[in-house]
Motif scaffolding. Structure first.
Motif, PDB file in Angstrom:
ATOM      1  N   GLN A  52       0.874  -1.152  -0.048  1.00  0.00           N
ATOM      2  CA  GLN A  52      -0.018  -0.001  -0.002  1.00  0.00           C
ATOM      3  C   GLN A  52       0.940   1.198   0.142  1.00  0.00           C
ATOM      4  OE1 GLN A  52      -2.455   0.366   3.403  1.00  0.00           O
ATOM      5  NE2 GLN A  52      -3.415   2.343   2.705  1.00  0.00           N
ATOM      6  N   SER A  55       1.194   4.225  -2.959  1.00  0.00           N
ATOM      7  CA  SER A  55       0.481   5.503  -2.345  1.00  0.00           C
ATOM      8  C   SER A  55       1.122   6.742  -3.232  1.00  0.00           C
ATOM      9  CB  SER A  55       0.992   5.715  -0.856  1.00  0.00           C
ATOM     10  OG  SER A  55       2.495   5.818  -0.818  1.00  0.00           O
ATOM     11  N   ASP A  92      -1.887   5.951   4.545  1.00  0.00           N
ATOM     12  CA  ASP A  92      -3.253   6.568   4.757  1.00  0.00           C
ATOM     13  C   ASP A  92      -3.548   7.856   4.550  1.00  0.00           C
ATOM     14  OD1 ASP A  92      -3.667   3.704   5.446  1.00  0.00           O
ATOM     15  OD2 ASP A  92      -2.963   4.227   7.522  1.00  0.00           O
ATOM     16  N   LYS A  93      -2.584   8.799   4.841  1.00  0.00           N
ATOM     17  CA  LYS A  93      -2.647  10.143   4.647  1.00  0.00           C
ATOM     18  C   LYS A  93      -2.587  10.370   3.223  1.00  0.00           C
ATOM     19  CE  LYS A  93      -0.374  14.535   5.908  1.00  0.00           C
ATOM     20  NZ  LYS A  93       0.823  15.058   6.382  1.00  0.00           N
ATOM     21  N   TYR A  94      -1.939  10.018   2.418  1.00  0.00           N
ATOM     22  CA  TYR A  94      -1.608  10.278   1.033  1.00  0.00           C
ATOM     23  C   TYR A  94      -2.536   9.823  -0.001  1.00  0.00           C
ATOM     24  CZ  TYR A  94       2.484  13.224   2.189  1.00  0.00           C
ATOM     25  OH  TYR A  94       3.045  14.340   2.689  1.00  0.00           O
ATOM     26  N   GLY A  95      -3.113   8.299   0.448  1.00  0.00           N
ATOM     27  CA  GLY A  95      -3.814   7.702  -0.475  1.00  0.00           C
ATOM     28  C   GLY A  95      -3.208   7.159  -1.420  1.00  0.00           C
ATOM     29  N   PRO A  96      -3.887   6.415  -2.520  1.00  0.00           N
ATOM     30  CA  PRO A  96      -3.145   5.749  -3.607  1.00  0.00           C
ATOM     31  C   PRO A  96      -2.993   6.525  -4.876  1.00  0.00           C
ATOM     32  CG  PRO A  96      -5.413   5.259  -3.655  1.00  0.00           C
ATOM     33  CD  PRO A  96      -5.125   6.004  -2.436  1.00  0.00           C
TER      34      PRO A  96
END
Length: 411
Positions: free
Chosen positions: A137, A141, A167-171
């Protein structure tokens, strides 16, 4: 597993965030005896999305999911805390009960031992599966810092773990690409000059830099790694990071049905020279040949992390008197930690092969043999870097040098 938030790693044998890790430690070395003012289900996530703030229920959930107080490093004063003594006493009593069963019924204890080994194997594989999913992940990201923000290997080791930034930046939009979307990057072996890395783009990653950084972050999630002193951490990561990275990228490529190493954006590195092309796929070939499964790959990478290099091909290669180490200059404490962890994962891999492969022992030997392939591959890569790249890097402007690559290649 406690609060339902994003885990930063495995703490005291349980996937958890730093907050729950710190809370468990604080509570268990205290004299507190708090009671829930509700129904003692404040942290039951089957009844609610987020837990209710309740200190005793949080502590209770820590114990229920298996946080191990024996994994804490405590001093003499902390070991005398009421909560710590209470829980550790209960664990020791449970062990005594198991021994009593042996004396009364040897058949029953044999069954208990098999179940216990199975449970331990499941716990390890669950941990590694979770970690691999978080690591991939992170690679997928949109987090893509400029190399000037990461000032070498020592900087990464001293900073907090970056994996949770996924989680903060996303894919990254559109990744991973399909086979039809991949684009080869042709490379010659001998660069004619060095103008520095390609311009940094938020939509394009410098994969050697990013994959090396991600692999060091992977190493930092293991509990044994933080029991090593800073010098041993630096020495170990210089030695193992490239091999672990090669294995990770190769397995991810094979799992996506590629026969060459491909990064999530579809970039695949091809060489005009057949000899060097062969080196680039060296770690891909045995994964295809032996039909390596996901669990086998994860355990093999954990063994690589705990010092790749050559060691005896059996399950008794750890000596507590003279721990074997292929990594030079590690302290005796570091060597013993690595030897213990290496046997831990090797035992689990061997057990998995016995349970799931018809030719279990020989398949285990084949898998362990991949470590030698990874060792040879990274040695060739480092020699090439030393021969062709390092002299040019020495003449390049400082802002054009990606320091983590130089740190890892220079070993």
């Amino acid at each position: 597993m406690i609060c339902g938030g994003s885990a930063s790693g495995y703490h005291y044998d349980v996937a958890s965030c730093n907050g729950c890790k710190a809370y468990f430690r604080r509570y268990i070395i205290s004299e507190r005896n708090l009671k829930c003012k509700g129904n003692e289900d404040c942290f039951d996530l089957t009844k609610r999305e987020k837990p209710i703030k309740c200190r005793p229920c949080r502590y209770k959930k820590c114990l229920e999911v298996g946080m191990n107080p024996l994994a804490l490093e405590v001093d003499e004063k902390e070991a005398e805390a009421k909560n710590f003594k209470k829980v550790t006493k209960r664990i020791k009593e449970e062990e005594i009960e198991k021994i009593d069963v042996v004396d009364d019924n040897s058949k029953q204890i044999m069954l208990r031992k098999v179940e216990s080994a199975g449970e331990r194997m499941q716990k390890i594989t669950d941990m590694l599966t979770y970690l691999e999913s978080r690591l991939e992940q992170f690679r997928l990201s949109a987090y893509n810092p400029h190399w000037s923000e990461v000032q070498g290997l020592d900087c990464i080791l001293r900073s907090s773990n970056r994996i949770s930034l996924a989680d903060k930046y996303g894919p990254m939009p559109g990744w991973p690409l399909t086979t039809e979307q991949t684009h080869p990057i042709m490379s010659s072996v001998k660069p004619s000059g060095i103008k520095g890395p390609p311009p940094h783009s938020k939509d394009k990653k410098h994969w050697l830099y990013f994959n090396l950084m991600a692999t060091v972050e992977y190493a930092k999630t293991f509990m044994f790694f933080h029991k090593m002193n800073a010098r041993d951490q630096f020495i170990l990561t210089k030695y193992v990071t490239l091999a672990c990275m090669n294995l990770h990228v190769s397995f991810e490529s094979v799992s996506r049905k590629f026969e060459v190493r491909v990064n999530p954006d579809g970039e695949k590195q091809l060489y005009k020279n057949e000899e060097y092309y062969s080196n680039s796929v060296m770690s891909v070939v045995p994964l295809i040949r032996y039909k390596v499964e996901s669990i086998e790959y994860m355990l093999l990478k954990a063994i690589c992390l705990c010092n790749p290099g050559q060691f005896p091909m059996n399950l008794s290669f750890v000596s507590t008197e003279k721990p074997f180490s292929a990594v030079p200059d590690l302290s005796e404490h570091g060597q013993l930690l690595l030897a213990t962890e290496r046997q831990h994962y090797a035992d689990t891999l061997f057990d998995h092969c016995l349970r799931n492969r018809e030719n279990g022992p020989s398949h285990f030997t084949d898998l362990i043999g991949i470590i030698d392939v990874l060792e040879r591959q990274q040695r060739i890569q480092k020699d090439l870097h030393l021969l062709y790249i390092a002299p040019l890097v020495a003449k390049a402007p400082k802002e054009n040098v990606i320091q983590i690559i130089e740190d890892i290649m220079d070993s």
